[in-house]
Design a protein around this motif. Sequence first.
Motif, PDB file in Angstrom:
ATOM      1  N   LEU A   1     111.374 -57.462   2.499  1.00 47.18           N
ATOM      2  CA  LEU A   1     110.090 -56.632   2.172  1.00 47.18           C
ATOM      3  C   LEU A   1     109.454 -57.485   4.145  1.00 47.18           C
ATOM      4  O   LEU A   1     109.590 -55.501   4.502  1.00 47.18           O
ATOM      5  N   TRP A   2     108.866 -57.530   4.128  1.00 46.99           N
ATOM      6  CA  TRP A   2     108.546 -57.940   5.835  1.00 46.99           C
ATOM      7  C   TRP A   2     110.060 -58.199   6.728  1.00 46.99           C
ATOM      8  O   TRP A   2     109.911 -56.909   7.744  1.00 46.99           O
ATOM      9  N   VAL A   3     111.217 -58.263   6.453  1.00 43.25           N
ATOM     10  CA  VAL A   3     111.943 -57.476   6.915  1.00 43.25           C
ATOM     11  C   VAL A   3     112.429 -55.904   7.596  1.00 43.25           C
ATOM     12  O   VAL A   3     112.598 -55.800   8.332  1.00 43.25           O
ATOM     13  N   LEU A   4     112.441 -55.709   6.205  1.00 43.76           N
ATOM     14  CA  LEU A   4     112.766 -54.303   6.447  1.00 43.76           C
ATOM     15  C   LEU A   4     111.136 -53.626   7.323  1.00 43.76           C
ATOM     16  O   LEU A   4     112.318 -52.790   7.934  1.00 43.76           O
TER      17      LEU A   4
ATOM     18  N   PHE B   1     126.246 -55.210  -0.530  1.00 45.68           N
ATOM     19  CA  PHE B   1     125.421 -54.515  -1.242  1.00 45.68           C
ATOM     20  C   PHE B   1     124.305 -54.853  -1.714  1.00 45.68           C
ATOM     21  O   PHE B   1     123.424 -53.522  -1.767  1.00 45.68           O
ATOM     22  N   PHE B   2     123.617 -55.787  -1.899  1.00 44.98           N
ATOM     23  CA  PHE B   2     122.092 -56.068  -1.297  1.00 44.98           C
ATOM     24  C   PHE B   2     121.054 -55.094   0.117  1.00 44.98           C
ATOM     25  O   PHE B   2     120.951 -54.995  -0.879  1.00 44.98           O
ATOM     26  N   GLY B   3     122.059 -55.234   0.776  1.00 44.40           N
ATOM     27  CA  GLY B   3     121.429 -54.995   2.514  1.00 44.40           C
ATOM     28  C   GLY B   3     121.254 -53.184   2.196  1.00 44.40           C
ATOM     29  O   GLY B   3     120.203 -52.938   2.020  1.00 44.40           O
TER      30      GLY B   3
ATOM     31  N   GLY C   1     114.401 -48.652  12.030  1.00 42.70           N
ATOM     32  CA  GLY C   1     115.935 -47.427  13.059  1.00 42.70           C
ATOM     33  C   GLY C   1     116.788 -48.777  12.823  1.00 42.70           C
ATOM     34  O   GLY C   1     118.003 -48.761  13.207  1.00 42.70           O
ATOM     35  N   GLY C   2     117.342 -49.947  12.127  1.00 44.55           N
ATOM     36  CA  GLY C   2     118.348 -51.298  11.939  1.00 44.55           C
ATOM     37  C   GLY C   2     117.572 -51.221  10.030  1.00 44.55           C
ATOM     38  O   GLY C   2     118.295 -52.235  10.095  1.00 44.55           O
ATOM     39  N   GLU C   3     117.126 -50.842   9.010  1.00 42.99           N
ATOM     40  CA  GLU C   3     116.748 -51.569   7.989  1.00 42.99           C
ATOM     41  C   GLU C   3     117.870 -51.787   7.784  1.00 42.99           C
ATOM     42  O   GLU C   3     118.024 -52.696   6.812  1.00 42.99           O
ATOM     43  N   ALA C   4     119.214 -51.308   7.459  1.00 42.99           N
ATOM     44  CA  ALA C   4     120.329 -51.330   7.086  1.00 42.99           C
ATOM     45  C   ALA C   4     121.342 -52.550   7.343  1.00 42.99           C
ATOM     46  O   ALA C   4     121.168 -53.866   6.630  1.00 42.99           O
ATOM     47  N   LEU C   5     121.138 -52.830   8.219  1.00 42.58           N
ATOM     48  CA  LEU C   5     121.385 -54.355   9.094  1.00 42.58           C
ATOM     49  C   LEU C   5     120.547 -55.806   8.632  1.00 42.58           C
ATOM     50  O   LEU C   5     121.011 -56.482   8.775  1.00 42.58           O
ATOM     51  N   ALA C   6     119.511 -55.144   9.206  1.00 37.61           N
ATOM     52  CA  ALA C   6     118.447 -56.674   8.936  1.00 37.61           C
ATOM     53  C   ALA C   6     118.118 -56.814   7.537  1.00 37.61           C
ATOM     54  O   ALA C   6     118.379 -57.912   7.543  1.00 37.61           O
ATOM     55  N   SER C   7     118.441 -55.774   6.711  1.00 36.54           N
ATOM     56  CA  SER C   7     118.381 -56.491   5.583  1.00 36.54           C
ATOM     57  C   SER C   7     119.659 -57.175   5.019  1.00 36.54           C
ATOM     58  O   SER C   7     119.725 -57.807   4.020  1.00 36.54           O
ATOM     59  N   SER C   8     120.909 -56.291   5.498  1.00 38.78           N
ATOM     60  CA  SER C   8     122.241 -57.117   5.135  1.00 38.78           C
ATOM     61  C   SER C   8     121.710 -58.834   5.822  1.00 38.78           C
ATOM     62  O   SER C   8     122.178 -59.585   4.962  1.00 38.78           O
ATOM     63  N   LEU C   9     121.553 -58.845   7.150  1.00 38.83           N
ATOM     64  CA  LEU C   9     121.456 -60.253   7.920  1.00 38.83           C
ATOM     65  C   LEU C   9     120.452 -61.273   6.983  1.00 38.83           C
ATOM     66  O   LEU C   9     120.253 -62.117   6.632  1.00 38.83           O
ATOM     67  N   ASN C  10     119.271 -60.532   6.133  1.00 36.26           N
ATOM     68  CA  ASN C  10     118.520 -60.660   5.439  1.00 36.26           C
ATOM     69  C   ASN C  10     119.123 -61.876   4.563  1.00 36.26           C
ATOM     70  O   ASN C  10     118.996 -62.125   3.611  1.00 36.26           O
TER      71      ASN C  10
ATOM     72  N   VAL D   1     128.359 -64.601   7.114  1.00 33.73           N
ATOM     73  CA  VAL D   1     129.033 -63.572   8.219  1.00 33.73           C
ATOM     74  C   VAL D   1     129.770 -62.601   7.918  1.00 33.73           C
ATOM     75  O   VAL D   1     129.867 -61.524   8.474  1.00 33.73           O
ATOM     76  N   GLY D   2     130.039 -62.123   6.474  1.00 31.84           N
ATOM     77  CA  GLY D   2     130.718 -60.558   6.098  1.00 31.84           C
ATOM     78  C   GLY D   2     129.942 -59.885   5.917  1.00 31.84           C
ATOM     79  O   GLY D   2     129.845 -58.116   6.691  1.00 31.84           O
ATOM     80  N   ALA D   3     128.059 -59.818   5.758  1.00 32.91           N
ATOM     81  CA  ALA D   3     127.101 -59.237   5.321  1.00 32.91           C
ATOM     82  C   ALA D   3     126.955 -58.177   6.610  1.00 32.91           C
ATOM     83  O   ALA D   3     126.990 -56.514   6.861  1.00 32.91           O
ATOM     84  N   PRO D   4     126.641 -58.628   7.782  1.00 31.62           N
ATOM     85  CA  PRO D   4     126.491 -57.338   8.886  1.00 31.62           C
ATOM     86  C   PRO D   4     127.392 -57.281   8.991  1.00 31.62           C
ATOM     87  O   PRO D   4     127.301 -56.076   9.447  1.00 31.62           O
ATOM     88  N   LEU D   5     128.784 -57.992   9.634  1.00 29.33           N
ATOM     89  CA  LEU D   5     129.959 -56.915   9.673  1.00 29.33           C
ATOM     90  C   LEU D   5     130.130 -56.728   8.917  1.00 29.33           C
ATOM     91  O   LEU D   5     130.805 -54.489   9.356  1.00 29.33           O
ATOM     92  N   LEU D   6     130.295 -55.935   7.912  1.00 25.20           N
ATOM     93  CA  LEU D   6     130.749 -55.112   6.423  1.00 25.20           C
ATOM     94  C   LEU D   6     129.635 -53.883   6.881  1.00 25.20           C
ATOM     95  O   LEU D   6     129.996 -52.826   7.127  1.00 25.20           O
TER      96      LEU D   6
END
Length: 417
Positions: free
Chosen positions: A323-326, A119-121, A331-340, A64-69
């Motif tokens: 890396l697949w998700v990134l 942090f990881f995203g 255009g939205g790497e940080a959010l997608a990385s955090s979501l993963n 929950v916190g990853a995408p929100l933050l």
Amino acid sequence: MATATLAAPPRMPLAVYALTAGAFGIGTTEFVIMGLLQQVAADLQVTIAAAGLLISGYALGVFVGAPLLTVATARLPRKAVLVALMVVFTLGNLACALAPDYAWLMAARVLTSLAHGTFFGVGAVVATGLVAPDRKASAISVMFTGLTVATLLGVPAGAWLGLHLGWRATFWAVAAVGVVATLVIATLVPADRGATEATSLRGQLSVARRPQVLLGLLTTVLGFAGVFTVFTYIEPILTRVTGFADRAVSPVLLVFGVGMILGNVLGGRLADRRLMPALLATLAALALVLGAMGFALHFKPAAVLFTGLLGAAAFATVSPLQLWVLRRATGGEALASSLNIGAFNLGNALGAWLGGVVIVHGPGLGAVAWAAMLVTLGGLGVALWARALQRRGDSHDNAGASPTAAIAQARACDATA
């Protein structure tokens, strides 16, 4: 005639290793509770299954916190975000050490988890931005080495501290690690170059809704659900099914950590070469290890061997999945990385819950590995579906192109896949 020489790959920047330090602290606090379940349950007077929910609560907090933050901090300098997250992490572990009861400990674990996903995203985006394009998976692998070293050193050390000084001493030690990691990141990670890109929330969400991104996230959830169906309950499995003494658990976890390091490095190198084959091969290997582990756990030498193989197979999947998700989230790497990262932890929560169901309502501890295998096979199936959709999309794109352009695009796709 001049003789050609192979140039050695450039060294990773020190900033990537600074991120590794933060990953070590976060990985330790995430995984160390698995070696403390029986001590926590006895001290707080709850069941082992209830203690296992401390892992699920942490994982759901990450999810929950990853995408929100990530969205909330999108306009802030990435270095400042990383330092602030490490401060939250340190305070959360202090709260765990001081927890007077189960509810307080659960709340403190959730607070700590809020730093994890972002942090990881953000860290993965920073790490890949510091290296050449053909070293991106390796940069992610180096950062995630912090998680593997946490399991190799942090978790056994935490279990030893818990056994001899009480489980609270473990969280005091992790808080100290957080202070050191905060200082290292503040010193070595460079300030952002130029203004941080501020993609709109709508734009970031549109990237996250791409089919390939969603399938990548689902693959991550199912793949790691299989891992944590077993690993959440590794302490009671090793003592009650295999027959190890309590003092033998830490050395066996050390073997798991060695496997994680080897698998993490291997997965990064394979993904840098050919991403999709690496993803499919590592998931298939993980399912195979889990299936065989159901038999191996009844024999001590085989149980030790397959605990190491589980660590290797599990973390060989991390870099390919990330890396697949990134690559599909331009255009939205940080959010997608955090979501993963959130997806990894949703898998952790799902695995902890599923393992508890198998233990309480199903065949019991001895069958946990087989249930885990089925979940991971589901992840492999989703990855195969994603590959089929990708190939279908490539064929459609090539249909209207000239033969030369179609061949060039096909070769480019082969290079990345």
